[in-house]
Design an enzyme around this catalytic site. Structure first.
Site, PDB file in Angstrom:
ATOM      1  N   HIS A  84      -3.381  17.704 -26.008  1.00  0.00           N
ATOM      2  CA  HIS A  84      -3.394  16.257 -25.788  1.00  0.00           C
ATOM      3  C   HIS A  84      -4.655  15.568 -26.293  1.00  0.00           C
ATOM      4  O   HIS A  84      -4.635  14.376 -26.525  1.00  0.00           O
ATOM      5  CB  HIS A  84      -3.212  15.952 -24.300  1.00  0.00           C
ATOM      6  N   LYS A  89       1.548  11.402 -11.111  1.00  0.00           N
ATOM      7  CA  LYS A  89       0.695  10.469 -11.845  1.00  0.00           C
ATOM      8  C   LYS A  89       1.498   9.221 -12.166  1.00  0.00           C
ATOM      9  O   LYS A  89       2.551   9.289 -12.797  1.00  0.00           O
ATOM     10  CB  LYS A  89       0.220  11.099 -13.148  1.00  0.00           C
ATOM     11  N   GLU A 130       6.440  19.586 -24.961  1.00  0.00           N
ATOM     12  CA  GLU A 130       5.659  19.748 -23.722  1.00  0.00           C
ATOM     13  C   GLU A 130       6.021  21.052 -23.017  1.00  0.00           C
ATOM     14  O   GLU A 130       5.176  21.686 -22.379  1.00  0.00           O
ATOM     15  CB  GLU A 130       5.897  18.562 -22.770  1.00  0.00           C
ATOM     16  N   HIS A 154       5.451  11.185 -28.465  1.00  0.00           N
ATOM     17  CA  HIS A 154       4.394  11.859 -27.709  1.00  0.00           C
ATOM     18  C   HIS A 154       4.437  13.379 -27.889  1.00  0.00           C
ATOM     19  O   HIS A 154       3.426  14.006 -28.217  1.00  0.00           O
ATOM     20  CB  HIS A 154       4.503  11.499 -26.225  1.00  0.00           C
ATOM     21  N   ARG A 183       0.821  -1.231   0.000  1.00  0.00           N
ATOM     22  CA  ARG A 183       0.000   0.000   0.000  1.00  0.00           C
ATOM     23  C   ARG A 183       0.843   1.265   0.000  1.00  0.00           C
ATOM     24  O   ARG A 183       0.403   2.320   0.458  1.00  0.00           O
ATOM     25  CB  ARG A 183      -0.963   0.028   1.188  1.00  0.00           C
ATOM     26  N   HIS A 242      -3.507  12.841 -28.464  1.00  0.00           N
ATOM     27  CA  HIS A 242      -3.601  11.418 -28.141  1.00  0.00           C
ATOM     28  C   HIS A 242      -4.208  10.630 -29.293  1.00  0.00           C
ATOM     29  O   HIS A 242      -3.803   9.502 -29.565  1.00  0.00           O
ATOM     30  CB  HIS A 242      -4.445  11.199 -26.879  1.00  0.00           C
ATOM     31  N   ASN A 283      -3.675  19.281 -20.327  1.00  0.00           N
ATOM     32  CA  ASN A 283      -4.051  18.473 -21.486  1.00  0.00           C
ATOM     33  C   ASN A 283      -4.098  19.286 -22.777  1.00  0.00           C
ATOM     34  O   ASN A 283      -4.485  18.758 -23.823  1.00  0.00           O
ATOM     35  CB  ASN A 283      -5.411  17.802 -21.254  1.00  0.00           C
ATOM     36  N   GLU A 309      -6.344  16.354 -10.407  1.00  0.00           N
ATOM     37  CA  GLU A 309      -6.966  16.651 -11.692  1.00  0.00           C
ATOM     38  C   GLU A 309      -8.479  16.775 -11.592  1.00  0.00           C
ATOM     39  O   GLU A 309      -9.227  16.139 -12.332  1.00  0.00           O
ATOM     40  CB  GLU A 309      -6.595  15.579 -12.729  1.00  0.00           C
ATOM     41  N   LYS A 320       4.615  23.675 -14.030  1.00  0.00           N
ATOM     42  CA  LYS A 320       3.766  22.510 -13.769  1.00  0.00           C
ATOM     43  C   LYS A 320       3.535  22.368 -12.270  1.00  0.00           C
ATOM     44  O   LYS A 320       2.437  22.031 -11.830  1.00  0.00           O
ATOM     45  CB  LYS A 320       4.392  21.235 -14.347  1.00  0.00           C
ATOM     46  N   ARG A 380      -5.942  21.305 -13.345  1.00  0.00           N
ATOM     47  CA  ARG A 380      -4.905  20.472 -13.934  1.00  0.00           C
ATOM     48  C   ARG A 380      -5.236  20.042 -15.357  1.00  0.00           C
ATOM     49  O   ARG A 380      -4.367  19.656 -16.125  1.00  0.00           O
ATOM     50  CB  ARG A 380      -4.667  19.251 -13.027  1.00  0.00           C
TER      51      ARG A 380
END
Lengths: 339, 339
Positions: free
Chosen positions: B234, B135, B177, B250, B113, B238, B231, B223, B213, B227
């Protein structure tokens, strides 16, 4: 009864109330996609009651038992959600015992990095123990709960009417965990087990045990320190549970596991309480096997085991001991059959 | 440079400094069992530098690429730790790009955990993007990052010297980015890309992008809201990335994906910046395939897509739009080859 569990600005409510399952739709936000996770040992009507309260329910029935707390079953649940187009705004509800809430809670914790989770525990053990505290997990390599997350449910719904279908042995097993809370925290609560019939006041016992656990978890959510006290009876108990290979229930192993950690005085009061509940006080097992299984348990580290003792009813003491120090204590709860 | 990331009483530091890898043992607590996770595309000497600084290191080298962000590889890492007797007090270090930090971070988040996690990103993309924000994730059923956790590292160590071994195309992709951060948040930063050679001031660019960031993530870790601005580029990006099937990196897809979301004014300044960095500004793809892949992406829900637009350099606007509204915008970045 509503028991709030608070963490700063966040938190959730545990409802303990006869008939709560009939109003699950008002206690949980079910007007969305809902994955209901239950197992084939839980009477189907409990999951059906949740199903009927959802706008868009999906049912996942996993096989009963620890075997379902696996990567394979977890992946299946997550794939189910993905294929049904679950978004971050959808949710998971567990209906059943600790296996189902550990598994479903971990699936909710990890799907899209966390979606809402509700627990509807239907066993005394999961109501008293697994429903509060946010521990979710699966097993790996024969070690229980080694992979998981601390993840808070949005609400917990306990309907003691569901206990009507629970075998007496499972009720007693769950009460073993409630007795554990009483021994370590609450002398007045302990006398409730000594006087009168615990089964006749089981709603109040569940609510009290949940409240005591809430008090611990609010102060130490991530098991840094205080929360370890909840492992009272569990160090040797887990060893017994592994060595018994399924022959003993979890609460039965905790019952046995508490005894070697008590002062004589505490043990003298605990023994009759356990016997009255129909819980075992010794195991027919090879003490070496129990010891080996205990060592394999994740809580033992190189530096020793954080062992919990009770010298007085209503109190505890945590001490880091060498595992060998527990070896002789195991012997005291082994029943030797004549050869 | 040390960039603190704070959440209430908790937080961690991102160090951006040439030579930082040589003092990784002072920036991270490595006097314990350490699982170092890297991939076979990362020069071995970076993981070796971490290895040499640990008391009890174990090395896990996974295959390069998104394929390693799988349940199978995750389970292998967790089993490695279990078999090595990792306790809650041990830790995981990722050395490499975003694939490795997403995977290793999720393993650290779930083992018992949650155990300590350190990130040593060695690509511009992972330094600018994956290193801050916590993330972690793996892929499932062809959908990227669908299973994971928000999990804070204990420290992030960025040594721009590691970029010496990075192919120019990957450097440019990572800078895509950084440009994204400039377009949405920081007009002055954007002029840095317009004037002078970005490669000559890459350390400062990385530090500035990390700081921007950080400012977003501190205000919206999970998010919920703000946040989402990250994106930018993106949503369509994506879709392009999936449809291109690995042919585009990417950051290249983000570069292309930003253009349809800009006002004419912003686009007029963005196009030359992207071209100068050697980033593509259109893709040779079937727009239907891009659209279908975009719809499959987890961020599109029944209620629409939270799309991020930029009307002025240094600013953004989030608007929930029907996916069909993006269909025509995709066309604007599709390069039609003569049949």
């Amino acid at each position: 009864m509503e028991i709030p569990v608070r963490f700063g600005n966040d938190g959730y409510t545990v409802t303990v109330e006869r008939g709560a399952l009939r109003r699950v739709g008002t206690l949980c936000r079910l007007d969305r996609k809902v994955l209901i996770v239950t197992d084939d040992g839980v009477p189907a009507r409990y999951a059906e009651a949740v199903f009927a309260a959802c706008r868009e329910p999906y049912l996942a029935v996993v096989p009963q038992g620890e075997g379902s707390k696996s990567f394979a079953v977890l992946e299946r649940l997550l794939t189910d959600m993905l294929e049904r187009g679950f978004s971050r705004k959808d949710c998971v509800v567990s209906v059943g015992g600790g296996v189902v809430s550990d598994l479903a809670g971990f699936a909710a914790a990890t799907y899209m990095r966390g979606i809402d989770f509700y627990a509807v525990p239907t066993t005394v053990l999961s109501e008293v123990d697994a429903s509060v505290g946010g521990k979710t997990a699966i097993n790996l390599g024969g070690v229980k709960n080694i992979v998981g997350a601390f993840y808070r449910p949005k609400a917990v719904v306990i309907d003691p009417e569901t206990l009507a279908t629970l075998p007496p042995r499972q009720i007693a097993s769950g009460l073993g965990e409630a007795v554990k809370m009483a021994v370590t925290f609450d002398a007045a609560f302990f006398t409730e087990f000594e006087n009168g019939d615990p089964l006749s006041k089981i709603d109040a016992i569940i609510a009290r045990a949940v409240t005591l656990k809430r008090d611990v978890v609010e102060r130490d959510e991530k098991e840094q320190d205080l929360r370890r006290v909840l492992n009272f009876g569990h160090t040797i108990g887990h060893g017994i549970e592994s060595a018994a290979g399924g022959a003993l229930h979890h609460g039965e192993c905790v019952a046995i596991g508490m005894l070697p950690m008590c002062s004589d005085k505490v043990r003298a009061r605990l023994l009759p309480v356990l016997k009255r509940l129909g819980l075992p006080t010794a195991a027919d097992l090879d003490p070496e096997a129990v010891y080996a299984a205990m060592l394999h348990d994740k809580k033992s580290t190189e530096n020793g085991v954080a062992a919990v003792f009770s010298d007085e009813i209503g109190s505890y003491r945590i001490e880091t001991v060498r595992p060998e120090a527990l070896r002789a204590r195991i012997e005291t709860v082994i029943r030797r059959n004549p050869a």
